[in-house]
Design a protein around this motif. Sequence first.
Motif, mmCIF file in Angstrom:
data_model
loop_
_atom_site.group_PDB
_atom_site.id
_atom_site.type_symbol
_atom_site.label_atom_id
_atom_site.label_comp_id
_atom_site.label_asym_id
_atom_site.label_seq_id
_atom_site.Cartn_x
_atom_site.Cartn_y
_atom_site.Cartn_z
ATOM 1 N N ALA A 233 28.134 18.823 40.175
ATOM 2 C CA ALA A 233 27.219 19.964 40.246
ATOM 3 C C ALA A 233 27.316 20.668 41.596
ATOM 4 N N ARG A 234 27.356 19.887 42.688
ATOM 5 C CA ARG A 234 27.442 20.503 44.025
ATOM 6 C C ARG A 234 28.726 21.302 44.184
ATOM 7 N N ARG A 235 29.823 20.728 43.682
ATOM 8 C CA ARG A 235 31.114 21.403 43.833
ATOM 9 C C ARG A 235 31.158 22.680 42.998
ATOM 10 N N CYS A 236 30.625 22.646 41.796
ATOM 11 C CA CYS A 236 30.588 23.858 40.972
ATOM 12 C C CYS A 236 29.777 24.946 41.657
ATOM 13 N N TYR A 237 28.623 24.578 42.179
ATOM 14 C CA TYR A 237 27.771 25.561 42.855
ATOM 15 C C TYR A 237 28.480 26.143 44.073
ATOM 16 N N ALA A 238 29.125 25.268 44.858
ATOM 17 C CA ALA A 238 29.841 25.737 46.046
ATOM 18 C C ALA A 238 31.016 26.630 45.676
ATOM 19 N N GLU A 239 31.687 26.333 44.572
ATOM 20 C CA GLU A 239 32.793 27.182 44.122
ATOM 21 C C GLU A 239 32.292 28.572 43.772
ATOM 22 N N GLY A 240 31.151 28.630 43.115
ATOM 23 C CA GLY A 240 30.573 29.926 42.797
ATOM 24 C C GLY A 240 30.262 30.727 44.048
ATOM 25 N N ARG A 241 29.680 30.087 45.042
ATOM 26 C CA ARG A 241 29.366 30.787 46.288
ATOM 27 C C ARG A 241 30.645 31.191 47.020
ATOM 28 N N SER A 242 31.675 30.326 46.973
ATOM 29 C CA SER A 242 32.944 30.678 47.611
ATOM 30 C C SER A 242 33.576 31.891 46.947
ATOM 31 N N LYS A 243 33.522 31.935 45.615
ATOM 32 C CA LYS A 243 34.073 33.090 44.904
ATOM 33 C C LYS A 243 33.296 34.368 45.254
ATOM 34 N N ALA A 244 32.007 34.231 45.511
ATOM 35 C CA ALA A 244 31.226 35.391 45.930
ATOM 36 C C ALA A 244 31.694 35.898 47.285
ATOM 37 N N ARG A 245 32.024 34.982 48.186
ATOM 38 C CA ARG A 245 32.533 35.393 49.498
ATOM 39 C C ARG A 245 33.886 36.081 49.361
ATOM 40 N N VAL A 246 34.753 35.529 48.492
ATOM 41 C CA VAL A 246 36.050 36.167 48.264
ATOM 42 C C VAL A 246 35.849 37.555 47.663
ATOM 43 N N SER A 247 34.901 37.685 46.735
ATOM 44 C CA SER A 247 34.613 38.992 46.140
ATOM 45 C C SER A 247 34.194 39.996 47.203
ATOM 46 N N ALA A 248 33.426 39.538 48.185
ATOM 47 C CA ALA A 248 32.992 40.434 49.256
ATOM 48 C C ALA A 248 34.162 40.873 50.121
ATOM 49 N N LEU A 249 35.179 40.003 50.231
ATOM 50 C CA LEU A 249 36.333 40.312 51.071
ATOM 51 C C LEU A 249 37.364 41.175 50.365
ATOM 52 N N VAL A 250 37.597 40.919 49.076
ATOM 53 C CA VAL A 250 38.714 41.589 48.391
ATOM 54 C C VAL A 250 38.290 42.364 47.152
ATOM 55 N N GLY A 251 37.027 42.305 46.779
ATOM 56 C CA GLY A 251 36.575 43.005 45.591
ATOM 57 C C GLY A 251 36.482 42.078 44.387
ATOM 58 N N GLN A 252 35.554 42.359 43.498
ATOM 59 C CA GLN A 252 35.284 41.488 42.361
ATOM 60 C C GLN A 252 36.452 41.413 41.383
ATOM 61 N N GLN A 253 37.135 42.527 41.172
ATOM 62 C CA GLN A 253 38.221 42.553 40.200
ATOM 63 C C GLN A 253 39.309 41.549 40.557
ATOM 64 N N ASP A 254 39.780 41.593 41.797
ATOM 65 C CA ASP A 254 40.828 40.659 42.224
ATOM 66 C C ASP A 254 40.306 39.237 42.347
ATOM 67 N N ALA A 255 39.087 39.098 42.834
ATOM 68 C CA ALA A 255 38.535 37.763 43.083
ATOM 69 C C ALA A 255 38.280 36.979 41.812
ATOM 70 N N LEU A 256 38.039 37.670 40.689
ATOM 71 C CA LEU A 256 37.633 36.977 39.465
ATOM 72 C C LEU A 256 38.573 37.193 38.291
ATOM 73 N N SER A 257 39.724 37.811 38.503
ATOM 74 C CA SER A 257 40.613 38.114 37.378
ATOM 75 C C SER A 257 41.043 36.853 36.636
ATOM 76 N N THR A 258 41.428 35.823 37.359
ATOM 77 C CA THR A 258 41.843 34.571 36.725
ATOM 78 C C THR A 258 40.654 33.843 36.115
ATOM 79 N N GLU A 259 39.509 33.904 36.769
ATOM 80 C CA GLU A 259 38.324 33.194 36.300
ATOM 81 C C GLU A 259 37.804 33.756 34.983
ATOM 82 N N TRP A 260 37.900 35.061 34.809
ATOM 83 C CA TRP A 260 37.453 35.646 33.546
ATOM 84 C C TRP A 260 38.296 35.128 32.378
ATOM 85 N N GLU A 261 39.594 35.043 32.586
ATOM 86 C CA GLU A 261 40.458 34.528 31.528
ATOM 87 C C GLU A 261 40.160 33.054 31.258
ATOM 88 N N TYR A 262 39.936 32.296 32.305
ATOM 89 C CA TYR A 262 39.589 30.879 32.198
ATOM 90 C C TYR A 262 38.289 30.703 31.403
#
Length: 310
Positions: A233-262
């Motif tokens: 649970a902790r790792r899943c939550y931290a991954e979500g927050r990490s992806k949010a930081r990546v989204s802030a750096l590079v934009g949501q489209q690039d940060a989540l393109s693979t995750e949406w397919e997953y």
Amino acid sequence: MFTDARQAPTSVVICCYTMERWPDLVEAVAEVDRQAGGRAEIVVCVDHNDALLERAREELPRATVIENIHERGLSGARNTAVEHASGEVLVFLDDDAVPGPGWLRALMEPFADGKVAVVGGAAAPAWPRLRPGWFPPEFDWVVGCSYVGLPVRRTAVRNVMGCNMAIRRDVFKAGLRFSPAVGRTGNDTAGCEETELCIQVHRLWPGVAIVLEPEAVVRHRVPSNRCSWSYFARRCYAEGRSKARVSALVGQQDALSTEWEYTRRTLPRGFGRGLRAAVAGELSGLGRSAAILAGLGITSAGYARGRFVG
């Protein structure tokens, strides 16, 4: 764009921070040296741990042991190693990941293609005993390993896993580094610094490829404290927050393109497999399906918290 780098000078970088992984570190250094035939530079970067630094310098004569001169954490340690290493290809290996047979050769092979800038390998979990029956293989990324849903043949991907990857020196000559805004520090459960770097590579050179080579396998140790539901649970939550930081750096489209397919393909299939296993009499299948639902929900909550609260 690039040259054939299969025979180029190579530096293998292993970052470490704790004495608890000492046996793994020693085994990894020995195996890298064996596979490289003594021809690769091995750089061990110690992240703000004086006792570990002293021991590594005394007991790892084959490696060049340096200390992290940047901010504490994996990104800072990797960036320190980038500045110190001399190879034209930099290979990054976790301190609890031991290469399998033929690992280095397989990891370097895709660099025959001048369009390939980054190559990543696979990571097989080395469980302390048996794999927990409730733990879905679609979530093996929780323990830093390859998961069901990744390609099983050499394929161009958005990003590779940081525990087992090789990057051309040209990437760093262009000024790219691992962002300290993401990435792990000590025993926390953050990550995604390699994801952000790979996205920046794509942006800098739209025509280059980042390649997953599943034949380049490391055995990634899973300690017993990572086999629990609380860590999941902790790792899943931290991954979500990490992806949010990546989204802030590079934009949501690039940060989540693979995750949406997953989320759209891999997780529903895994959920169905768990239910079918339960119907066939394997009750742990129900646990895996439940963990998939919970993992998705917790990761999404972490992302929402990171995106909208910080």
